[in-house]
Design a protein around this motif. Structure first.
Motif, short mmCIF file in Angstrom:
data_model
loop_
_atom_site.label_atom_id
_atom_site.label_comp_id
_atom_site.label_asym_id
_atom_site.label_seq_id
_atom_site.Cartn_x
_atom_site.Cartn_y
_atom_site.Cartn_z
N SER A 80 56.93 39.70 10.33
CA SER A 80 56.33 40.91 10.95
C SER A 80 56.04 40.54 12.32
O SER A 80 55.22 39.42 12.45
N GLN A 93 65.62 42.43 15.93
CA GLN A 93 64.41 42.52 15.24
C GLN A 93 65.07 43.37 14.13
O GLN A 93 65.74 44.31 14.19
N LEU A 94 64.60 43.12 12.87
CA LEU A 94 65.15 43.76 11.51
C LEU A 94 63.99 44.71 11.21
O LEU A 94 62.92 44.74 11.60
N SER A 95 64.39 45.97 10.50
CA SER A 95 63.39 46.88 10.09
C SER A 95 62.65 46.39 8.95
O SER A 95 63.17 45.37 8.38
N ALA A 96 61.50 47.15 8.84
CA ALA A 96 60.66 46.66 7.50
C ALA A 96 61.54 46.73 6.35
O ALA A 96 61.55 45.84 5.34
N GLU A 97 62.19 47.74 6.21
CA GLU A 97 63.34 47.96 4.95
C GLU A 97 64.31 46.96 4.97
O GLU A 97 64.08 46.16 3.66
N GLN A 98 64.80 46.26 6.02
CA GLN A 98 65.65 45.13 5.83
C GLN A 98 64.86 43.86 5.44
O GLN A 98 65.53 43.14 4.69
N GLU A 122 53.91 46.20 5.90
CA GLU A 122 54.53 46.51 6.91
C GLU A 122 53.40 47.07 7.94
O GLU A 122 52.19 47.27 7.53
#
Length: 124
Positions: A80, A93-98, A122
């Motif tokens: 995060s 940067q990866l999404s929170a879903e990823q 998140e």
């Protein structure tokens, strides 16, 4: 008990985290400790999944090492980004879903006798 935070099983990701170590050497050392420790000895670690630009193959490196060492407990943290940190400015940067998908992949891929503890919130 011994707690040693490996953070990742992949050298490229460890370098991005500014954790410069030889993962192969560390893995062998941890396996030797596991094999020679007295009965009842517990070995734990923590990992970060979803670090910026981490590929699924790099995550698999972490999973392989965790399964190979057979940790008694693993703290699994989803990356995060915190404002102002170097990692927050990294590309990829990866999404929170990823990140959540990778946590679930990690969880289902660990073959172990102990516990895996997950920590991911998140950003709101």
């Amino acid at each position: 008990s011994l707690y040693t935070p490996i953070q990742s099983g992949n050298e490229r990701i460890l370098n991005l985290m500014h954790r410069h170590s030889d993962m192969n050497k560390n893995q062998q050392m941890l396996k030797n400790i596991r094999e020679t420790a007295h009965r009842g000895f517990k070995l734990g670690t923590s990992v970060i999944v979803g670090f910026p630009s981490e590929t699924l193959d790099e995550l698999q490196d972490t999973i392989r090492i965790c399964n190979d060492v057979n940790f008694d407990w693993i703290w699994c943290h989803g990356f995060s980004a915190r404002p102002g940190t170097l990692a927050a400015a990294l590309p990829g940067q990866l999404s929170a879903e990823q990140v959540l998908e990778r946590i679930n992949l990690f969880k289902t891929s660990i073959n172990r006798k102990g516990s895996v503890i997950f920590d991911f919130q998140e950003e709101t």
